[in-house]
Scaffold this motif. Sequence first.
Motif, short mmCIF file in Angstrom:
data_model
loop_
_atom_site.label_atom_id
_atom_site.label_comp_id
_atom_site.label_asym_id
_atom_site.label_seq_id
_atom_site.Cartn_x
_atom_site.Cartn_y
_atom_site.Cartn_z
N HIS A 56 0.90 -1.29 -0.13
CA HIS A 56 0.04 0.26 -0.06
C HIS A 56 0.89 1.31 0.14
CE1 HIS A 56 -2.94 2.88 1.46
NE2 HIS A 56 -3.97 1.99 1.13
N SER A 57 0.21 2.27 -0.49
CA SER A 57 1.02 3.51 -0.59
C SER A 57 1.36 4.01 0.95
CB SER A 57 0.37 4.55 -1.32
OG SER A 57 -0.99 4.83 -0.92
N ASP B 61 6.92 1.32 -7.14
CA ASP B 61 6.05 2.53 -6.97
C ASP B 61 6.21 3.28 -5.68
OD1 ASP B 61 4.96 1.98 -9.63
OD2 ASP B 61 3.94 0.51 -8.54
N ASN C 245 5.64 1.89 -2.74
CA ASN C 245 4.62 1.24 -1.80
C ASN C 245 5.33 0.68 -0.77
OD1 ASN C 245 2.07 1.89 -3.15
ND2 ASN C 245 2.54 0.04 -4.48
#
Length: 422
Positions: A200-201, A232, A234
């Motif tokens: 998750h971010s 990304d 995360n």
Amino acid sequence: MTLFMSRVPQIAVVGGGIAGLGFALALHQRGVACDVYESVPEVRELGVGITLLPHAMRELASLGLQGELEAVGIENLESVFFNRYGQFIYREPRGRHAGYPLPEVGIHRGKLHRILFDAAVQRLGANRIHTNHRCTGVTQGSASATLHFVQGKDGAPLPSVPADVVVACDGIHSAVRRQFYPDEQVAFAGINTWRGVTRHSPILTGKTYMRVGSIKTGKMVIYPIVDNIDADGNQLINWMAEIEGSSVSMNDWNRGGKVDDFISLFADWKFDWLDVPALIRNADQILEYPMVDKDPIAQWTFGRVTLMGDAAHPMYPRGSNGSAQALVDGRTLADELASALARQTDPVMALQAYEGKRREVTARIVQTNRSMPPDFINIRVDELSGDKPFRHIDDLISQAELREMSDSYKRVAGFSLEALKT
């Protein structure tokens, strides 16, 4: 002539988890040898997250492991409490950010275990770490004890092992403890949990430990344990869902959890800062557990055998305190045994001195985790608000009162700022 005067004692550690490995490393640091017997054939990085509070980090730092742990974990900046409507209740800085000399770190339990295991193999020697050895019991006479083993993989018998001292670090289901308390059962008060990890971010600061809701109507504990898990940016987010019910059956141990068994409790937990149902549904892994402990017992030490960690004082996994207390146990007993060796006195006295220093302290923590855990803040606010949304937290209770609740737990658990600055 005492045992220590005649020869170096044989110390057997039953269980190669956090308690057993921490204790073995503490003994080695003090020049005392031991052998560790672990039931699994191969140590792998399994499990979900764990928080290393400053008093746990103090013990691990003293073993020379702080740098490795910080490199693979995430240092917590703050702890923040919310109700189940996502409304802010209380915030406090954590670890170094609160003035402690050491950080508070969220880390994957498997990575923590791997660092401890590798350090033990390197420092004690691979010949001192015996995997695939599940202890089935111990017998003892006045001068020695004998450990009995089967293979952890298939239950095939293994040769028995003599020892002068046996330290049982074999967890809440300890086979050694069962010998002395054969009719004992785990204490289940109707609280079940599900644990997961989700890519998750970063949430809030990306270094925030969150407690949301309360066990009466559903509670989530959420914090990051691995940074930059992918291209990304995360994180790997650890979460635990809890719910209390008066007539629920106890969850299984280490079984794969089913989202549909509990997701309904959190279906409308969609806040402007987090979509909780999405966090749950997107998990890489979910496990279910019951929240259990055991009533404190009047005796840990029986002749040449003593208990440590979850084998001695299993406690609710609230406040991230079980691992810290196990590490303190290990350092305390290592000090006592090293002192007995230096004085050439019987190690049984060292086991008794260790119990005298640790048993009542940990019993208080077990009881506090049941009655006044850190998330009592959430429970109290729910009571004051009638479990309804509120205009502002200050309409219900002051931040000073909430801070005192938090500080009270730290004092009982042994990681108040005053205690760790001394």
